[in-house]
Design a protein around this motif. Structure first.
Motif, PDB file in Angstrom:
ATOM      1  N   GLU A 406       0.819  -1.207   0.000  1.00  0.00           N
ATOM      2  CA  GLU A 406       0.000   0.000   0.000  1.00  0.00           C
ATOM      3  C   GLU A 406       0.862   1.270   0.000  1.00  0.00           C
ATOM      4  OE1 GLU A 406      -3.996   1.495   2.324  1.00  0.00           O
ATOM      5  OE2 GLU A 406      -2.456   0.457   3.482  1.00  0.00           O
ATOM      6  N   GLY A 407       0.553   2.173  -0.922  1.00  0.00           N
ATOM      7  CA  GLY A 407       1.236   3.459  -0.975  1.00  0.00           C
ATOM      8  C   GLY A 407       2.559   3.457  -1.714  1.00  0.00           C
ATOM      9  N   LEU A 408       2.995   2.299  -2.247  1.00  0.00           N
ATOM     10  CA  LEU A 408       4.281   2.218  -2.953  1.00  0.00           C
ATOM     11  C   LEU A 408       4.062   2.313  -4.460  1.00  0.00           C
ATOM     12  CD1 LEU A 408       6.007  -0.637  -0.908  1.00  0.00           C
ATOM     13  CD2 LEU A 408       6.453   1.824  -0.781  1.00  0.00           C
ATOM     14  N   ASP A 409       4.994   2.961  -5.135  1.00  0.00           N
ATOM     15  CA  ASP A 409       4.920   3.168  -6.582  1.00  0.00           C
ATOM     16  C   ASP A 409       6.134   2.508  -7.236  1.00  0.00           C
ATOM     17  OD1 ASP A 409       4.823   4.013  -9.198  1.00  0.00           O
ATOM     18  OD2 ASP A 409       4.806   6.158  -8.745  1.00  0.00           O
ATOM     19  N   PRO A 410       5.941   1.460  -8.053  1.00  0.00           N
ATOM     20  CA  PRO A 410       7.086   0.793  -8.702  1.00  0.00           C
ATOM     21  C   PRO A 410       7.926   1.735  -9.549  1.00  0.00           C
ATOM     22  CG  PRO A 410       5.089  -0.521  -8.944  1.00  0.00           C
ATOM     23  CD  PRO A 410       4.671   0.799  -8.377  1.00  0.00           C
ATOM     24  N   GLY A 411       7.316   2.808 -10.034  1.00  0.00           N
ATOM     25  CA  GLY A 411       8.061   3.736 -10.878  1.00  0.00           C
ATOM     26  C   GLY A 411       8.894   4.727 -10.105  1.00  0.00           C
ATOM     27  N   ALA A 412       8.647   4.839  -8.795  1.00  0.00           N
ATOM     28  CA  ALA A 412       9.351   5.869  -8.026  1.00  0.00           C
ATOM     29  C   ALA A 412      10.052   5.339  -6.779  1.00  0.00           C
ATOM     30  CB  ALA A 412       8.357   6.959  -7.619  1.00  0.00           C
ATOM     31  N   ASP A 413       9.563   4.237  -6.212  1.00  0.00           N
ATOM     32  CA  ASP A 413      10.087   3.753  -4.935  1.00  0.00           C
ATOM     33  C   ASP A 413      11.006   2.543  -5.113  1.00  0.00           C
ATOM     34  OD1 ASP A 413       8.578   5.578  -3.320  1.00  0.00           O
ATOM     35  OD2 ASP A 413       6.797   4.364  -3.727  1.00  0.00           O
ATOM     36  N   ALA A 414      11.924   2.391  -4.162  1.00  0.00           N
ATOM     37  CA  ALA A 414      12.732   1.175  -4.108  1.00  0.00           C
ATOM     38  C   ALA A 414      11.866   0.045  -3.564  1.00  0.00           C
ATOM     39  CB  ALA A 414      13.951   1.394  -3.205  1.00  0.00           C
ATOM     40  N   PHE A 415      12.052  -1.165  -4.083  1.00  0.00           N
ATOM     41  CA  PHE A 415      11.266  -2.291  -3.595  1.00  0.00           C
ATOM     42  C   PHE A 415      11.660  -2.551  -2.144  1.00  0.00           C
ATOM     43  CE2 PHE A 415      10.012  -6.713  -3.044  1.00  0.00           C
ATOM     44  CZ  PHE A 415       8.726  -6.673  -3.576  1.00  0.00           C
ATOM     45  N   PRO A 416      10.676  -2.739  -1.236  1.00  0.00           N
ATOM     46  CA  PRO A 416      10.998  -2.780   0.189  1.00  0.00           C
ATOM     47  C   PRO A 416      11.537  -4.112   0.694  1.00  0.00           C
ATOM     48  CG  PRO A 416       8.636  -3.008  -0.126  1.00  0.00           C
ATOM     49  CD  PRO A 416       9.218  -2.756  -1.494  1.00  0.00           C
ATOM     50  N   GLY A 417      11.248  -5.215   0.029  1.00  0.00           N
ATOM     51  CA  GLY A 417      11.603  -6.521   0.581  1.00  0.00           C
ATOM     52  C   GLY A 417      10.575  -6.945   1.611  1.00  0.00           C
ATOM     53  N   GLY A 428       9.213 -12.320  -6.141  1.00  0.00           N
ATOM     54  CA  GLY A 428       8.286 -11.322  -5.650  1.00  0.00           C
ATOM     55  C   GLY A 428       7.196 -11.038  -6.660  1.00  0.00           C
ATOM     56  N   PRO A 429       6.468  -9.941  -6.499  1.00  0.00           N
ATOM     57  CA  PRO A 429       5.356  -9.623  -7.406  1.00  0.00           C
ATOM     58  C   PRO A 429       5.851  -9.212  -8.790  1.00  0.00           C
ATOM     59  CG  PRO A 429       5.735  -7.817  -5.886  1.00  0.00           C
ATOM     60  CD  PRO A 429       6.628  -8.937  -5.443  1.00  0.00           C
ATOM     61  N   LEU A 430       4.912  -8.910  -9.668  1.00  0.00           N
ATOM     62  CA  LEU A 430       5.259  -8.422 -10.999  1.00  0.00           C
ATOM     63  C   LEU A 430       6.035  -7.111 -10.890  1.00  0.00           C
ATOM     64  CD1 LEU A 430       1.846  -9.021 -12.821  1.00  0.00           C
ATOM     65  CD2 LEU A 430       3.969 -10.332 -13.128  1.00  0.00           C
ATOM     66  N   LYS A 431       7.049  -6.973 -11.711  1.00  0.00           N
ATOM     67  CA  LYS A 431       7.862  -5.755 -11.671  1.00  0.00           C
ATOM     68  C   LYS A 431       7.026  -4.511 -11.973  1.00  0.00           C
ATOM     69  CE  LYS A 431      12.140  -8.093 -13.116  1.00  0.00           C
ATOM     70  NZ  LYS A 431      13.152  -8.235 -14.197  1.00  0.00           N
ATOM     71  N   GLU A 432       6.044  -4.658 -12.831  1.00  0.00           N
ATOM     72  CA  GLU A 432       5.246  -3.507 -13.238  1.00  0.00           C
ATOM     73  C   GLU A 432       4.086  -3.208 -12.289  1.00  0.00           C
ATOM     74  OE1 GLU A 432       6.177  -1.599 -15.734  1.00  0.00           O
ATOM     75  OE2 GLU A 432       7.898  -2.915 -16.025  1.00  0.00           O
ATOM     76  N   ASP A 433       3.716  -4.181 -11.454  1.00  0.00           N
ATOM     77  CA  ASP A 433       2.591  -3.988 -10.540  1.00  0.00           C
ATOM     78  C   ASP A 433       2.841  -4.816  -9.289  1.00  0.00           C
ATOM     79  OD1 ASP A 433       0.230  -3.703  -9.168  1.00  0.00           O
ATOM     80  OD2 ASP A 433      -1.075  -4.216 -10.852  1.00  0.00           O
ATOM     81  N   TRP A 434       3.312  -4.156  -8.235  1.00  0.00           N
ATOM     82  CA  TRP A 434       3.703  -4.869  -7.014  1.00  0.00           C
ATOM     83  C   TRP A 434       2.510  -5.428  -6.240  1.00  0.00           C
ATOM     84  CZ3 TRP A 434       7.657  -0.712  -4.953  1.00  0.00           C
ATOM     85  CH2 TRP A 434       8.779  -0.708  -5.786  1.00  0.00           C
ATOM     86  N   THR A 435       1.307  -5.101  -6.633  1.00  0.00           N
ATOM     87  CA  THR A 435       0.126  -5.655  -5.957  1.00  0.00           C
ATOM     88  C   THR A 435      -0.331  -6.962  -6.587  1.00  0.00           C
ATOM     89  OG1 THR A 435      -1.514  -4.489  -7.333  1.00  0.00           O
ATOM     90  CG2 THR A 435      -0.633  -3.307  -5.410  1.00  0.00           C
ATOM     91  N   LYS A 436       0.360  -7.432  -7.622  1.00  0.00           N
ATOM     92  CA  LYS A 436      -0.010  -8.665  -8.311  1.00  0.00           C
ATOM     93  C   LYS A 436       1.088  -9.706  -8.132  1.00  0.00           C
ATOM     94  CE  LYS A 436      -3.823  -7.190 -10.440  1.00  0.00           C
ATOM     95  NZ  LYS A 436      -3.826  -5.790 -10.032  1.00  0.00           N
ATOM     96  N   PRO A 437       0.743 -10.910  -7.658  1.00  0.00           N
ATOM     97  CA  PRO A 437       1.753 -11.960  -7.469  1.00  0.00           C
ATOM     98  C   PRO A 437       2.355 -12.413  -8.794  1.00  0.00           C
ATOM     99  CG  PRO A 437      -0.315 -12.519  -6.348  1.00  0.00           C
ATOM    100  CD  PRO A 437      -0.599 -11.357  -7.235  1.00  0.00           C
TER     101      PRO A 437
END
Length: 564
Positions: A406-417, A428-437
């Motif tokens: 929630e609140g993270l943007d794949p285009g702007a944020d570092a992936f949190p782990g 992890g999730p899709l590179k383009e959409d972190w809300t999708k497995p």
């Protein structure tokens, strides 16, 4: 060494044995001894600290290392420990990476010094219904809606007790002294009970005060105006039934009720009496003996089939397929859990019914460390460490993942782990959409292309970059590599004449040109001279000395012979 293998290297969970009170396994290490990939035998630990307000332990600001200049001798008394030259290795980075950065990657651990803590008696927490109308409660337990309300109430209670204890009037230290990494289902049954039913506990608390707090908190959770009572009323329970349920948690009030109970409490066989030492005990004393163990280590040794030793449990297994078969683990932050608990509670109840385990986190895992480990912030902030079988619970994961991200943007944020490295690790999730497995059914090559890597899913973008940089420095030839570990790369299966049919999933490991041979057993490794152990955090009542884990590994001699 079991205490220095993958369990420790990946963090060291101990949900029922003190992580919430003292921190993770890596947070208890004061000194390490290791053979580096180039064969250098080193011993290292913190040498300088500073106060860390808000943390249980001082902040490590410098680590000093010593090198064994006489590795050719098999006699430890002849080992010659001298302060290492500056160019041997960055010991600050080695201290960080080897505590949470994964096993099989940084070197071969041959010895550890652990900080010990007091271990109060082990209290297994349990719901043991003492009911006034057995027939009426049999009807309740046959009603799916009412059982569902009970299940939801219990999961909600656990979240409140572990992650928001002050709402129940519970001291945080009592809450942190309790934990669970598995919970029984069904949560309770009517008496008389067998030993298995009594021993299948909801939680484990260290010490009588914490155990009593757990039992009393359950009654508070079902009181007027509470979340628990509201859930049960909505599920069709009467005020009288809810009042009766408040006394089902094992504790001092339960014992008073049990003393006056006229029915049979236990079904005990001669085998039970012999196995658990219950012969000659009345039912109340037998239940106490099963649920309260003042010396858990002694009890485990007494029950072990190997005199004086604990058996391997679980037995070593190879689970190479888990990365693409759909099994993974995830951390959900305490903040997210409390914010979305109405969504998560029924999911946790369903999880529980399907036999999927989850660890409770929180407590000292957040602040019980020296601020120099490879445990990512998201893991420290976790409230639950959950396991997903995507074949059984894909829809649950699809619901939980947007909460985690929630609140993270794949285009702007570092992936949190967010994946725990101590258990099943998957992309992890899709590179383009972190809300999708990452979809089930993809090949590993497709997963590499479309999904966040296993390593980035565990350590996050920024920490992984730091670990990869250090990996290139300490092991440029990739002598040590471990599947899903830092620096691991898959290579084509057809190289060096290997037929693709022999490796259909393309999982051949990438290693250096000459993989080191397995080392033979050898003598003990002791600490001797070297860096002094770090000071323990907090007052003396929480620091009970240190313990040396000694291994029988002489890998250093084999490593030296291979590399020179």
């Amino acid at each position: 060494v079991s205490g220095a293998g993958g369990w420790l290297a990946s963090g060291g969970n101990s949900a029922m044995r003190g992580s919430r009170l003292y921190g993770l396994g890596v947070d208890q290490v004061l000194q390490m001894e290791m053979v580096l990939p180039d064969g250098t035998h080193v011993r290292f630990g913190p040498d300088d600290w500073e106060d860390a307000p808000g943390f249980l332990y001082p902040k490590t600001i410098a680590v000093k290392g010593y090198c064994n200049e006489n590795v050719a001798s098999a006699d430890e008394d002849e080992w010659d420990w001298k302060e290492c030259d500056d160019d041997v290795v960055d010991f600050n980075e080695l201290w960080m990476a080897s505590r949470g950065g994964g096993g099989g990657t940084w070197g071969i651990v041959t010895s550890l010094v652990y900080q010990l803590h007091p271990r109060p008696g082990h209290h297994a927490m349990k719901f043991l219904p003492l009911v006034s109308d057995v027939d009426a409660w049999r009807v309740v337990l046959g009603d799916e809606t009412m059982v569902g309300a009970i299940d939801d109430a219990i999961e909600d209670f656990k979240l409140e007790f572990y992650l928001n204890p002050t709402a129940l009037g519970v001291d945080e230290e009592d809450s942190n002294a309790c934990g669970c990494d598995w919970t029984t289902y069904p949560h309770f049954s009517l008496p008389p009970w067998g030993t298995d039913e009594v021993l299948s506990s909801e939680a484990s608390c260290m010490g009588e005060d914490a155990a009593e707090a757990w039992a009393m908190a359950w009654r508070t959770f079902l009181s007027d105006g509470s979340r628990g009572k509201d859930r049960l009323l909505a599920g069709g329970f009467s005020e009288e039934q809810i009042e009766e349920m408040g006394g089902w948690a094992y504790g001092s009030e339960w014992k008073e009720s049990a003393a006056a109970f006229e029915g049979q409490l236990l079904n005990l066989s001669d085998e039970d009496n012999a196995s658990y030492g219950l012969a000659g005990l009345d039912h109340m004393a037998a239940i106490e003996s099963l649920l309260v163990v003042e010396d858990p280590t002694k009890r485990s040794l007494e029950l072990s089939p190997i005199p004086g030793h604990l058996p391997d449990m679980p037995l070593p297994t190879i689970m190479s397929g888990s990365r693409y078969a759909g099994s993974t683990s995830s951390l959900i932050s305490t903040e997210s859990i409390l914010k979305h608990r109405d969504t998560l509670v029924p999911l946790l109840a369903r999880w529980n019914r399907s036999g999927q385990p989850w660890y409770v986190y929180g407590g000292a895992i957040l602040n019980g460390h020296d601020q120099m480990t490879a445990i990512p912030t998201n893991r420290r902030e976790g409230g639950l460490y959950v396991h997903f079988d995507l074949f059984l619970n894909a829809d649950i994961f699809e619901t939980v993942l947007p909460i985690i991200m929630e609140g993270l943007d794949p285009g702007a944020d570092a992936f949190p782990g967010f994946v725990g490295h101590n258990h099943s690790v998957r992309h992890g999730p899709l590179k383009e959409d972190w809300t999708k497995p990452c979809p089930i059914g993809l090949t590993l090559d497709e997963m590499d292309e479309l999904c966040v890597s296993e390593q980035e899913a565990v350590w996050g973008t920024e920490l992984l970059a730091r670990l990869e940089k250090f990996k290139a420095e300490i092991d440029p030839d990739m002598i040590m590599t471990c599947s899903t570990g830092v620096g691991f790369k898959r290579v084509a299966a057809e190289e060096e004449g290997n037929a693709a049919a022999e490796d259909p999933d393309n999982t051949t490991l990438a290693v250096g040109d000459d993989a080191p041979a397995q080392a033979p057993g050898g003598g003990e490794v002791s600490v001797g001279d070297g860096p002094a152990p770090a000071p323990g955090g907090g007052d003396d009542t929480k620091s009970a000395g240190s313990y040396i884990i000694k291994s029988s590994v002489f890998v250093l001699f084999v490593a030296v012979s291979i590399l020179i």
